[in-house]
Design an enzyme around this catalytic site. Sequence first.
Site, mmCIF file in Angstrom:
data_model
loop_
_atom_site.group_PDB
_atom_site.id
_atom_site.type_symbol
_atom_site.label_atom_id
_atom_site.label_comp_id
_atom_site.label_asym_id
_atom_site.label_seq_id
_atom_site.Cartn_x
_atom_site.Cartn_y
_atom_site.Cartn_z
ATOM 1 N N ASP A 1 -62.682 0.914 19.198
ATOM 2 C CA ASP A 1 -62.048 -0.126 20.012
ATOM 3 C C ASP A 1 -63.147 -1.000 20.606
ATOM 4 O OD1 ASP A 1 -63.166 1.374 22.042
ATOM 5 O OD2 ASP A 1 -61.280 2.106 22.832
ATOM 6 N N SER A 2 -62.758 -2.017 21.348
ATOM 7 C CA SER A 2 -63.754 -2.996 21.805
ATOM 8 C C SER A 2 -64.357 -2.622 23.146
ATOM 9 C CB SER A 2 -63.088 -4.358 21.940
ATOM 10 O OG SER A 2 -62.176 -4.328 23.030
ATOM 11 N N GLY B 1 -62.641 -3.064 25.835
ATOM 12 C CA GLY B 1 -61.881 -3.830 26.828
ATOM 13 C C GLY B 1 -60.898 -2.967 27.613
ATOM 14 N N ASP C 1 -53.220 5.563 17.413
ATOM 15 C CA ASP C 1 -54.219 6.474 17.987
ATOM 16 C C ASP C 1 -53.706 6.913 19.338
ATOM 17 O OD1 ASP C 1 -55.035 3.839 19.436
ATOM 18 O OD2 ASP C 1 -56.137 5.430 20.465
ATOM 19 N N CYS D 1 -46.434 27.053 10.489
ATOM 20 C CA CYS D 1 -47.623 26.199 10.458
ATOM 21 C C CYS D 1 -48.743 26.861 9.660
ATOM 22 C CB CYS D 1 -48.078 25.911 11.890
ATOM 23 S SG CYS D 1 -49.582 24.921 11.985
ATOM 24 N N CYS E 1 -52.016 25.923 9.859
ATOM 25 C CA CYS E 1 -53.342 25.584 10.401
ATOM 26 C C CYS E 1 -54.171 26.843 10.643
ATOM 27 C CB CYS E 1 -53.209 24.771 11.693
ATOM 28 S SG CYS E 1 -52.896 25.738 13.183
ATOM 29 N N CYS F 1 -52.889 28.977 13.595
ATOM 30 C CA CYS F 1 -51.671 29.760 13.355
ATOM 31 C C CYS F 1 -51.882 30.838 12.301
ATOM 32 C CB CYS F 1 -50.519 28.831 12.974
ATOM 33 S SG CYS F 1 -49.921 27.877 14.396
ATOM 34 N N HIS G 1 -54.616 23.083 16.138
ATOM 35 C CA HIS G 1 -53.176 23.175 15.844
ATOM 36 C C HIS G 1 -52.468 21.839 16.068
ATOM 37 C CE1 HIS G 1 -49.031 24.410 15.635
ATOM 38 N NE2 HIS G 1 -48.866 23.739 16.766
#
Lengths: 395, 395
Positions: free
Chosen positions: A90-91, A93, A279, A317, A319, A322, A348
Site C-alpha cells: 500500500d502507499s 496513506g 486484503d 480442514c 491444514c 488441524c 489455520h
Amino acid sequence: MFGYQCIATDGKARLGRLQTPHGKVETPVFMPVGTAGSVKGVTPDQLIAAGAGMILGNTYHLMLRPGAETVARLGGLHRVMAWEAPLLTDSGGYQVFSLAHMRKLSAEGVTFQSHIDGSAVELTPAKAVYVQRLLGADVIMQLDECPPGQADHDAVAAAVERSARWARLCRDAWREPLTGAFQALPCHSTQGKYQALFGIQQGGVHADLRAASAAALVELDLPGYAVGGVSVGEGHEALCDVLDAIDDQLPRNRPRYLMGVGEPRDIIAAVIRGIDMFDCVLPTRNARNAQAFTWQGRLRLRNARHAEDAAPVDEMCGCYTCRNYSRGTLRHLFMAKEMLGPTLVTIHNLHFFSTFMTAIRKAIAAGTLKASANAWLAAIYEGGDEEGEKESEVL
Amino acid sequence: MFGYQCIATDGKARLGRLQTPHGKVETPVFMPVGTAGSVKGVTPDQLIAAGAGMILGNTYHLMLRPGAETVARLGGLHRVMAWEAPLLTDSGGYQVFSLAHMRKLSAEGVTFQSHIDGSAVELTPAKAVYVQRLLGADVIMQLDECPPGQADHDAVAAAVERSARWARLCRDAWREPLTGAFQALPCHSTQGKYQALFGIQQGGVHADLRAASAAALVELDLPGYAVGGVSVGEGHEALCDVLDAIDDQLPRNRPRYLMGVGEPRDIIAAVIRGIDMFDCVLPTRNARNAQAFTWQGRLRLRNARHAEDAAPVDEMCGCYTCRNYSRGTLRHLFMAKEMLGPTLVTIHNLHFFSTFMTAIRKAIAAGTLKASANAWLAAIYEGGDEEGEKESEVL
C-alpha cells in the site's frame, strides 16, 4: 509482465488471473497482511502451505523501520520477506491517517510524526512511489487521502479531489526512470514495466463522489483500480451500495481491489459486485487472539470448554494445525502464552480464507455463486463460540 | 522397547544408539527443551528439519498447566506436542527447587506453591512417576533433590541420601501396573516395559558423595543414569572433575545423561568423559534474545552493524533461516518485535546444535574427537559480536 485476464463471469462476479513479475494468481484472491516484513508468526513455507498466493506489505511501517533504502540494500521486500510469489504494497496513506499523529496536510502531501520515534516524516505522491519502487512489490498503490467515516460531503469531496490529483502525480513518478543508487534494482528499471500502479477510488458513501473519483482515475489508464475509504464504520449495507456501482465505473479489463475488507460476508458481497482482490488483518490478528474460523462458526480457543477436546479445530480442514493439533492443545498453548499458539491458529485461519476463496472461484466457474453464498454464510456465522455476538462483529 | 547400544568408543567418548518406543536416536544427542508443550515458537516439522531427534518436556510446568490428567485425556504428551520422535520428561524436582516457592521438604516428598496460581502442590516419588506415566514420554526421570550450588557437604550428603531413597520409591512405582482411568493409555501398560526410568546422581562437587550416589543408583539396575546437580554455578573445571569419575561409576551398557548442560565447551568436555545425552535451553532461549550461534562466534542480531548486511547468519549453514534470510532482515524482525525473528533464530540455533552433535559423533567414529575439539571451540568462541565477553558466558 503485469496483466489481468477475466476467464469467466457469474453475473458481475469475475473469475480471473493476475499476471505479475513473480507469477500468476487466480482471482478473486485474498491477500494476508505482512505489515512490517513478515506475516506475523509464520514463515513463507507455512504461508504457501496454507494456500496464500499473494500477500501485502505496509509501506508506512517499512519506510519508518527498517527504511525503504535499507530494504532496497537488502535486496528488496521480496527478498527481505523471503517471499517469491506476488506481493503488493500500500502507499502508506491509510496508516498516516489512522496511526500517525498528523502534522500537516497540504496539496503537496502530508507531514506526520512517526509513531515509532516521533520524528517528522513527509509523504508526497512522488515519495510514496519512490519508496514503493525501493520496496519492489509487484503492485504498488497511489497515495490517497482516506477521510474518517464520519466526514461530511464537503470533506469527502475535498479528499476525492486531492486523491485524484495525487493519483496523477503518482502516475507521473511511476513512469519516470528511477535514477540514482537504486536504479539497477531488478524491479524498477523501466517506467513501470515491472511494477503495476493502482489508483484508489475514494468518495465515502456518496454516489456522486464515488463516480467522480472513479472517472478521474480511469482517465489515467492505470493497470488496476482499488476501492478505498471503506471499512471505516459505514456498515455492510453502505458498502454494498458503494460496490453496486463499480462494475460500471471501473474498466472490466483491469483488476479491482477492495482495500482492507476481510469479513467473509463482505467478501462475498464484493465478489458478487465485481471485486477481484482483498486484503485484511482479520484472519491473522484474530488468530493471535485465539479466534479460529471454521465452517461451523468461529471458535474462541481460550474457552474452557475446549480444555480436554481432542478434536481438531475443524475435522474437515486439511491444514497443518488441524492435521496435528487438538483444540485442547491449542487452548493450552494460548493459556500458557506459548508463541506456537498464535502461529498455529494463523496457519489455520489463512488456510480457511484460502479454502473460502477457492470455493468462491469454483462457484463462479460453475455459475453458482449466489446460490452457494447463503449456505456458506450460514455455516460461517452460525454455531461456534460466538452465538449472539454476530451482529456487532460482522458489521 | 528401550535399549542402549554402544557402537564405537574414542577414549571414554561413546558413539551409541538409543532405542525407544518412538524410534532410535544416535548418541551423543542434544535435546532441545519444550518446557510447556512446545519448543517455543517452532513446529515439530521445523524441529525435525533443524535436525532435532529427541526433545524434552518439563513435568513441573505440565503438571501445573494444563495438568497431567488433561495431557493424558488429550492423548499423551507426544500427541499434545505433535511430536512422534523420542521424548523425555524430567521429574519436576529441579523446577520445584528453583522456581517454586517451597513449602515443605520431607522424607516423603516436597510440597510447594505453584508459581502460576499459588496453590499448594505435593510432589512425591510415586506422584512424579504417576504424572510422567500420564505424560507418556519415552524416558522419565526419578524425583531428586538438587541442592543449591553453595550447599555444604552435609547438606549435599542429605540430598544424596534423600535422592537415593526417592530413586528406589520411583523404581517401585514405575514397576507397578498403572491402575485406574489411565491404564489403557498406550505408553503405560506394563511395568515400565515402554517407559525407561533414569536415576539421577547427585553429590555436588564432592567426589565421595558422587560415588555414593552412583553406587546407590546402580544397585537399582535402572535403564539409564543421569548426572544432576550441575550447572548450579560450580564452573567448567569442577564439572570436569565430577565427570572424570562417571565412566567408572556408571555402567557402560546404559546411557548417561548430563542434565541442563548446553554450552558447547561443556558438551565436548562431557562427551570426552563418557556422557551420551544433553538438554539445555541455551539455543532456544538465546535465540529469542537475538543471539545466534555460528562457527565464527556468536552474533547479537540486534547489533546495528547487521542492519544492512545481506549475508545470512552463517554462509555455510544449510538451515531454513540461513537459506532464506539475511542478518539485516533478522535484525529488523527483532527491532520490530516480529514473532518471526525468535522463530527463525531458534531454527538456526537448533540446526547449529544438531550439526555440532553430528560433528562430535563423526569424530568419535573416526577416533579424532580430542584432536578436533580445540579447533571447534576456537571457532565457536572466537569472533562474532562477543569478543571479550566470553569468559563470563562460558563458565
